[in-house]
Design an enzyme around this catalytic site. Structure first.
Site, PDB file in Angstrom:
ATOM      1  CG  HIS A 180      41.184  92.025  30.614  1.00  0.00           C
ATOM      2  ND1 HIS A 180      41.408  92.491  31.902  1.00  0.00           N
ATOM      3  CD2 HIS A 180      40.852  93.125  29.902  1.00  0.00           C
ATOM      4  CE1 HIS A 180      41.206  93.787  31.950  1.00  0.00           C
ATOM      5  NE2 HIS A 180      40.872  94.201  30.747  1.00  0.00           N
ATOM      6  CG  ASP A 210      42.454  90.422  34.495  1.00  0.00           C
ATOM      7  OD1 ASP A 210      42.991  90.038  33.440  1.00  0.00           O
ATOM      8  OD2 ASP A 210      41.725  91.425  34.563  1.00  0.00           O
ATOM      9  CB  SER A 281      42.075  97.845  32.265  1.00  0.00           C
ATOM     10  OG  SER A 281      41.900  96.567  32.806  1.00  0.00           O
TER      11      SER A 281
END
Length: 535
Positions: A180, A210, A281
């Site tokens: 993402h 992901d 992230s």
């Protein structure tokens, strides 16, 4: 850290409604401290003040955490300052927070923790014997050694709409991050430290897991090391209750270590109470033996979700097959944000001006509106209302309004302004039959004497048109590009902005930048240039 230094509101008046373009973001603030034993302690009933700094006339908001140390609400997208009016004392230290964050996207989680707090030792207090014992028995020394050994395996991944973390898994330059982070982005780069950033190539992805794997040229960063992966997966190498840590770039802070504990292990996911903020992230989840157990993912959940290494390995193998016979990306260094700040005294002097002519900084370009902001303009906008209030107060007390002193918050803010130029391109909207955007932003180029200037960050993100009830009427894309302090210069002999739209991505809208605008921007950066003259 990508810095959006101004926000403009476009209003449309009609007989039925007033429409404003803005973004609504669901925000969660969590206040949590880590004790000597690396246990996380939520801070209940703690008050923080939020003040929007990129829009005039905004009122401060007070939030208070619940029993779980969290507070949630919705905010308009923009840049905010988060301040704790009263510090908290914890295990011999006093913790307080004063930081700026960029709120954007559909949802965002912000952690106030040991990592981003301003701390002060309580010298008068004697530590509790249990605290001293746990401190001496904690694995702080081991963590320090692990951090020093592994920090050069972690990188910052930069894309059009967001920044995150990644880590090296192969000496040929393979970098693992979240899917993402990089999906649909035409700009991909990896930054090793404050001075070295190179282009990246996307090789393999798994959207369901992901996971994405990038390829970079490590010639620019010979100190890089490969993060050792845990090939056996979660089942045999980690256990519930085991301590773990990550190294990442939360909230724009580079190479930050955060600790936590494994809460649950499943075949396709690991759950932990480790704090994963935006910017973390895509980073590695390390065990205390220095091996990667999985990839961290930022979100609004209290417990972090980690993709185990067993789920990542097939994507890495796919990337290795694709790189065979292909040429590596360029090792040429890309522009990076300056590591120093704009001269403080020059910014503070701006507040003594009752009015600042901002017309040269804003202009139209076809179906788009363009704004160029310098450190001077962004600082003035952030504190314009405060200074107006200070002048009124001075006048009421019989003093000289021109001698009104800036508030302490404005003086402090002047110490943390980066010397960069921001160019924002927003599409106009029309009201023929129904309100909607006229176009969408694709990309842009800034030309100096016909030669393109490379931006520090070419940002492209969603932009919503909303009514008074907060309902989204239309959505499109805007551009926010960040440039070096000497990018806009009279020495170019002519500067041109080329804007490529969604309607016609191959033919640019060409807009010469007026000499008056170039001169004003150049003059604004003069104090910074003088401070860096060779003597």
């Amino acid at each position: 850290m990508r810095r959006s230094l101004f926000a403009a509101a476009f209003l449309l008046s009609s007989g039925l409604a007033v429409f404003a373009q803005t973004d609504s973001v669901k925000v969660k603030i969590q206040v949590i401290l880590v004790d000597h034993d690396l246990n996380q302690k939520p801070v209940p009933h703690f008050q923080v003040t939020l003040q929007r700094v990129d829009k005039t006339g905004s009122e401060p908001m007070e939030w208070k955490t619940g029993l779980d140390g969290t507070a949630e609400n919705s905010l308009a997208a923009g840049r905010y300052k988060i301040v704790s009016p009263k510090p908290i004392e914890f295990q011999g230290k006093r913790y307080a927070w004063n930081l700026e964050v960029l709120i954007r996207g559909a949802a965002q989680s912000i952690d106030l923790s040991n990592d981003n707090a301003k701390t002060e030792d309580l010298a008068a207090d004697t530590p509790h014997p249990a605290d001293a014992a746990s401190s001496s028995s904690a694995s702080g020394g081991d963590l320090t050694a692990l951090f020093d050994r592994l920090k050069n395996s972690v990188v910052t991944v930069r894309a059009e709409s967001r920044d995150g973390s990644g880590f090296l898994v192969d000496s040929s330059g393979l970098v693992v991050t979240n899917y993402h982070m990089v999906e649909s982005s035409t700009y991909l780069a990896v930054q090793f430290d404050q001075k070295r950033k190179v282009a990246a190539k996307l090789l393999a992805t798994n959207a369901d897991k992901d996971v994405a794997v990038l390829w970079v040229n490590l010639a620019a960063f010979p100190e890089a090391i490969v993060a050792p992966m845990n090939p056996a997966g979660a089942a045999s190498q980690i256990a519930v209750g085991q301590r773990v840590f990550t190294i990442g770039n939360p909230l724009g802070r580079e190479k930050v270590l955060t600790t936590g504990v494994i809460s649950k292990i499943e075949a396709a996911a690991i759950t932990s109470d480790i704090n994963i903020n935006p910017g973390n992230s895509g980073g590695p989840l390390f065990t205390l033996n220095g091996q990667v157990a999985g990839i961290t993912t930022a979100g609004l959940r209290k417990l972090a979700s980690i993709v185990p290494t067993a789920e990542v390995q097939p994507v890495i193998e796919q990337a290795r097959r694709k790189m065979a016979g292909d040429s590596p990306p360029s090792a040429e260094l890309l522009p990076v944000e300056p590591t120093d700040y704009f001269p403080v005294d020059s910014l503070r002097a701006v507040l003594q001006q009752e009015k600042l002519d901002t017309k040269p900084y804003f202009f139209d370009a076809g179906q788009f509106q363009v704004g160029i902001t310098t450190p001077v303009v962004s600082y003035y906008f952030r504190h314009e209302d405060e200074m107006a209030a200070a002048r009124k107060a001075a006048k009421r007390s019989g003093g000289d309004p021109s001698g009104a002193k800036p508030p302490a918050s404005a003086l402090e803010d002047a110490q943390d302004v980066r010397p960069v130029i921001m160019i924002r391109v927003r599409p106009k909207f029309g009201v023929f039959f129904k309100v909607r955007f006229k176009n969408g932003f694709q990309r842009m180029r800034l030309l100096c004497g016909g030669k393109e200037l490379a931006p520090i960050d070419p940002g492209r993100g969603t932009f919503n048109l909303m009514d008074q009830r907060g309902r989204t009427i239309d959505t499109t894309y805007q551009g926010v590009y960040e440039y070096q302090p000497d990018a806009v210069s009279p020495a170019c002999g002519g500067m041109v902005l080329e804007i490529y739209s969604e309607k016609d991505p191959s033919t640019p809208i060409t807009k010469p930048i007026e000499a008056a605008t170039v001169d004003r921007v150049w003059a604004d950066l003069e104090p910074y240039r003088k401070a860096h003259e060779v003597k």
